[in-house]
Motif scaffolding. Structure first.
Motif, PDB file in Angstrom:
ATOM      1  N   GLN A   1      41.726  43.155  49.547  1.00  0.00           N
ATOM      2  CA  GLN A   1      40.469  43.287  48.802  1.00  0.00           C
ATOM      3  C   GLN A   1      39.690  44.479  49.357  1.00  0.00           C
ATOM      4  N   GLN A   3      35.727  46.342  49.577  1.00  0.00           N
ATOM      5  CA  GLN A   3      34.280  46.208  49.432  1.00  0.00           C
ATOM      6  C   GLN A   3      33.697  47.582  49.185  1.00  0.00           C
ATOM      7  N   ASP A 110      38.071  45.545  38.993  1.00  0.00           N
ATOM      8  CA  ASP A 110      38.171  44.285  39.702  1.00  0.00           C
ATOM      9  C   ASP A 110      37.054  44.054  40.714  1.00  0.00           C
ATOM     10  N   VAL A 111      36.561  45.120  41.286  1.00  0.00           N
ATOM     11  CA  VAL A 111      35.571  45.003  42.357  1.00  0.00           C
ATOM     12  C   VAL A 111      34.437  45.978  42.060  1.00  0.00           C
TER      13      VAL A 111
END
Length: 122
Positions: A1, A3, A110-111
Protein backbone atom coordinates in the motif's frame (compact mmCIF):
# COMPACT_ATOMS: atom_id res chain seq x y z
CA UNK A 1 0.00 0.00 0.00
CA UNK A 2 1.07 3.58 -0.55
CA UNK A 3 0.36 6.71 1.46
CA UNK A 4 0.17 10.10 -0.20
CA UNK A 5 0.54 13.62 1.13
CA UNK A 6 0.16 16.78 -0.95
CA UNK A 7 1.76 20.12 -0.25
CA UNK A 8 2.38 23.42 -1.98
CA UNK A 9 -1.10 24.84 -2.25
CA UNK A 10 -1.90 28.42 -1.37
CA UNK A 11 -3.09 31.76 -2.65
CA UNK A 12 -1.73 33.13 -5.91
CA UNK A 13 -2.70 36.00 -8.18
CA UNK A 14 -4.05 35.29 -11.62
CA UNK A 15 -1.16 34.83 -14.02
CA UNK A 16 1.07 33.44 -11.30
CA UNK A 17 2.49 29.98 -10.71
CA UNK A 18 2.38 27.31 -8.05
CA UNK A 19 4.14 24.00 -7.69
CA UNK A 20 2.32 21.22 -5.90
CA UNK A 21 4.14 18.21 -4.56
CA UNK A 22 2.88 14.77 -3.61
CA UNK A 23 5.06 12.69 -1.33
CA UNK A 24 4.53 8.94 -1.50
CA UNK A 25 5.54 6.45 1.16
CA UNK A 26 5.26 2.70 1.25
CA UNK A 27 4.94 0.81 -1.99
CA UNK A 28 5.88 3.21 -4.77
CA UNK A 29 5.54 1.48 -8.14
CA UNK A 30 2.23 3.16 -8.80
CA UNK A 31 1.25 5.39 -11.66
CA UNK A 32 0.16 8.74 -10.31
CA UNK A 33 -2.46 11.28 -11.18
CA UNK A 34 -3.53 14.74 -10.12
CA UNK A 35 -7.20 15.65 -9.86
CA UNK A 36 -8.98 18.76 -8.69
CA UNK A 37 -12.36 19.54 -7.28
CA UNK A 38 -13.97 22.94 -7.06
CA UNK A 39 -16.97 23.60 -4.80
CA UNK A 40 -20.15 22.14 -6.27
CA UNK A 41 -18.31 20.42 -9.11
CA UNK A 42 -17.22 16.92 -9.91
CA UNK A 43 -13.67 15.84 -9.27
CA UNK A 44 -11.86 16.27 -12.56
CA UNK A 45 -8.72 14.78 -14.03
CA UNK A 46 -5.71 17.07 -14.35
CA UNK A 47 -2.64 15.02 -15.23
CA UNK A 48 -1.16 11.53 -15.15
CA UNK A 49 2.35 10.09 -15.07
CA UNK A 50 3.45 6.50 -15.32
CA UNK A 51 5.74 4.99 -12.67
CA UNK A 52 8.70 5.19 -15.06
CA UNK A 53 7.97 8.83 -15.78
CA UNK A 54 8.17 8.07 -19.50
CA UNK A 55 4.47 8.64 -20.15
CA UNK A 56 2.46 11.71 -19.19
CA UNK A 57 -1.05 12.77 -20.10
CA UNK A 58 -3.01 15.95 -19.46
CA UNK A 59 -6.54 17.19 -19.55
CA UNK A 60 -6.89 18.95 -22.90
CA UNK A 61 -7.82 22.26 -21.33
CA UNK A 62 -4.64 22.31 -19.23
CA UNK A 63 -2.02 21.33 -21.78
CA UNK A 64 0.74 23.88 -22.02
CA UNK A 65 0.09 25.40 -18.60
CA UNK A 66 0.49 22.41 -16.28
CA UNK A 67 3.39 19.97 -16.13
CA UNK A 68 3.56 16.75 -14.15
CA UNK A 69 6.86 15.18 -13.18
CA UNK A 70 8.17 12.63 -10.74
CA UNK A 71 11.38 12.14 -8.83
CA UNK A 72 11.74 8.44 -8.12
CA UNK A 73 14.67 8.96 -5.78
CA UNK A 74 12.56 11.25 -3.58
CA UNK A 75 9.27 9.41 -4.23
CA UNK A 76 7.54 12.62 -5.17
CA UNK A 77 5.25 13.68 -7.98
CA UNK A 78 5.03 17.38 -8.71
CA UNK A 79 2.52 19.47 -10.59
CA UNK A 80 3.88 22.75 -11.94
CA UNK A 81 1.02 25.15 -12.66
CA UNK A 82 1.68 28.29 -14.68
CA UNK A 83 -0.48 31.16 -15.92
CA UNK A 84 -3.09 30.37 -13.31
CA UNK A 85 -6.61 31.66 -13.77
CA UNK A 86 -9.43 31.92 -11.22
CA UNK A 87 -11.05 28.84 -12.75
CA UNK A 88 -8.06 26.79 -11.59
CA UNK A 89 -9.02 27.34 -7.96
CA UNK A 90 -9.87 24.03 -6.34
CA UNK A 91 -8.69 21.40 -3.93
CA UNK A 92 -5.99 19.44 -5.71
CA UNK A 93 -5.54 15.76 -4.97
CA UNK A 94 -2.85 13.33 -5.95
CA UNK A 95 -3.81 9.72 -6.41
CA UNK A 96 -2.14 6.42 -7.13
CA UNK A 97 -3.23 3.61 -9.41
CA UNK A 98 -2.01 0.21 -10.55
CA UNK A 99 -4.30 0.13 -13.58
CA UNK A 100 -2.78 -0.18 -17.01
CA UNK A 101 -3.33 2.34 -19.73
CA UNK A 102 -3.93 5.96 -18.86
CA UNK A 103 -6.69 6.17 -16.27
CA UNK A 104 -8.40 9.54 -16.22
CA UNK A 105 -11.42 8.78 -14.09
CA UNK A 106 -11.35 9.09 -10.32
CA UNK A 107 -12.72 5.59 -9.62
CA UNK A 108 -9.74 4.09 -11.43
CA UNK A 109 -7.44 5.31 -8.68
CA UNK A 110 -6.90 3.27 -5.54
CA UNK A 111 -5.27 5.61 -3.05
CA UNK A 112 -5.79 9.34 -2.49
CA UNK A 113 -4.06 12.09 -0.60
CA UNK A 114 -5.91 14.52 1.63
CA UNK A 115 -5.81 17.37 -0.88
CA UNK A 116 -4.29 20.83 -0.93
CA UNK A 117 -6.19 24.05 -1.54
CA UNK A 118 -5.30 26.31 -4.45
CA UNK A 119 -6.87 29.76 -4.53
CA UNK A 120 -6.39 32.13 -7.46
CA UNK A 121 -7.28 35.78 -7.00
CA UNK A 122 -8.32 37.89 -9.96
Amino acid sequence: QVQLAESGGGLVQAGGSLRLSCAASGRTNYAMGWFRQAPGKEREFVAYIRWSGATTYYADSLKGRFTISRDKAKNTVDLQMNSLIPEDAAVYYCAATLRVGVPIVAYEYDVWGQGTQVTVSS
